[in-house]
Scaffold this motif. Sequence first.
Motif, mmCIF file in Angstrom:
data_model
loop_
_atom_site.group_PDB
_atom_site.id
_atom_site.type_symbol
_atom_site.label_atom_id
_atom_site.label_comp_id
_atom_site.label_asym_id
_atom_site.label_seq_id
_atom_site.Cartn_x
_atom_site.Cartn_y
_atom_site.Cartn_z
ATOM 1 N N THR A 22 0.837 -0.837 0.348
ATOM 2 C CA THR A 22 -0.084 0.251 0.050
ATOM 3 C C THR A 22 0.485 1.180 -0.414
ATOM 4 O O THR A 22 2.273 1.512 0.887
ATOM 5 C CB THR A 22 -1.072 -0.335 1.054
ATOM 6 O OG1 THR A 22 -2.037 1.287 1.134
ATOM 7 C CG2 THR A 22 -0.670 0.266 2.607
ATOM 8 N N GLY A 23 0.726 1.905 -1.055
ATOM 9 C CA GLY A 23 1.400 3.125 -1.314
ATOM 10 C C GLY A 23 3.167 3.014 -0.678
ATOM 11 O O GLY A 23 3.257 2.317 -1.780
ATOM 12 N N ASN A 24 3.849 3.444 0.121
ATOM 13 C CA ASN A 24 5.017 3.151 0.054
ATOM 14 C C ASN A 24 5.528 2.002 1.115
ATOM 15 O O ASN A 24 6.742 1.269 1.443
ATOM 16 C CB ASN A 24 5.718 4.842 0.225
ATOM 17 C CG ASN A 24 6.432 5.559 -1.296
ATOM 18 O OD1 ASN A 24 5.958 4.948 -2.541
ATOM 19 N ND2 ASN A 24 6.345 6.682 -1.230
ATOM 20 N N GLY A 25 4.872 1.536 1.458
ATOM 21 C CA GLY A 25 4.930 0.815 2.492
ATOM 22 C C GLY A 25 4.300 -0.734 2.899
ATOM 23 O O GLY A 25 3.547 -1.140 1.086
ATOM 24 N N ALA A 26 3.803 -0.826 3.599
ATOM 25 C CA ALA A 26 2.680 -2.651 3.336
ATOM 26 C C ALA A 26 1.697 -2.732 4.386
ATOM 27 O O ALA A 26 2.368 -1.964 5.493
ATOM 28 C CB ALA A 26 3.717 -3.526 3.563
ATOM 29 N N HIS A 27 0.626 -3.236 4.467
ATOM 30 C CA HIS A 27 -0.226 -3.344 5.752
ATOM 31 C C HIS A 27 -0.035 -4.697 6.379
ATOM 32 O O HIS A 27 -0.868 -5.021 5.156
ATOM 33 C CB HIS A 27 -1.343 -2.398 5.428
ATOM 34 C CG HIS A 27 -1.710 -0.944 5.315
ATOM 35 N ND1 HIS A 27 -2.667 0.211 4.932
ATOM 36 C CD2 HIS A 27 -0.572 -0.173 6.084
ATOM 37 C CE1 HIS A 27 -2.202 0.700 5.186
ATOM 38 N NE2 HIS A 27 -0.681 0.756 6.135
ATOM 39 N N VAL A 28 -0.780 -4.661 7.408
ATOM 40 C CA VAL A 28 -1.126 -6.154 7.346
ATOM 41 C C VAL A 28 -3.215 -5.719 8.057
ATOM 42 O O VAL A 28 -2.933 -5.007 9.012
ATOM 43 C CB VAL A 28 -0.716 -6.963 8.352
ATOM 44 C CG1 VAL A 28 -1.362 -8.228 8.895
ATOM 45 C CG2 VAL A 28 0.813 -7.060 7.817
ATOM 46 N N TYR A 29 -3.886 -6.329 7.987
ATOM 47 C CA TYR A 29 -5.173 -5.732 7.862
ATOM 48 C C TYR A 29 -5.449 -6.901 9.446
ATOM 49 O O TYR A 29 -5.835 -8.153 9.563
ATOM 50 C CB TYR A 29 -6.573 -6.255 6.859
ATOM 51 C CG TYR A 29 -6.314 -4.348 6.497
ATOM 52 C CD1 TYR A 29 -6.968 -3.260 6.449
ATOM 53 C CD2 TYR A 29 -5.739 -4.792 5.275
ATOM 54 C CE1 TYR A 29 -6.444 -2.590 5.235
ATOM 55 C CE2 TYR A 29 -5.471 -3.146 3.926
ATOM 56 C CZ TYR A 29 -6.113 -2.275 4.422
ATOM 57 O OH TYR A 29 -5.973 -1.425 3.469
#
Length: 50
Positions: free
Chosen positions: A19-26
Amino acid sequence: MDRHEIEGHEVVEKTVKPTGNGAHVYLPKSWIGATVKVVRTSELDTDSDE
């Protein structure tokens, strides 16, 4: 691989998404405000441009 022991209340297994310039964990909405720890359990893809 290192072995780490963490005391906790609940475990979920998720895949990290870009996501964008990074990463996510929901995580579950019920976890809002909780303190969490994230442990990478697979090798990194060394062929990645990042």
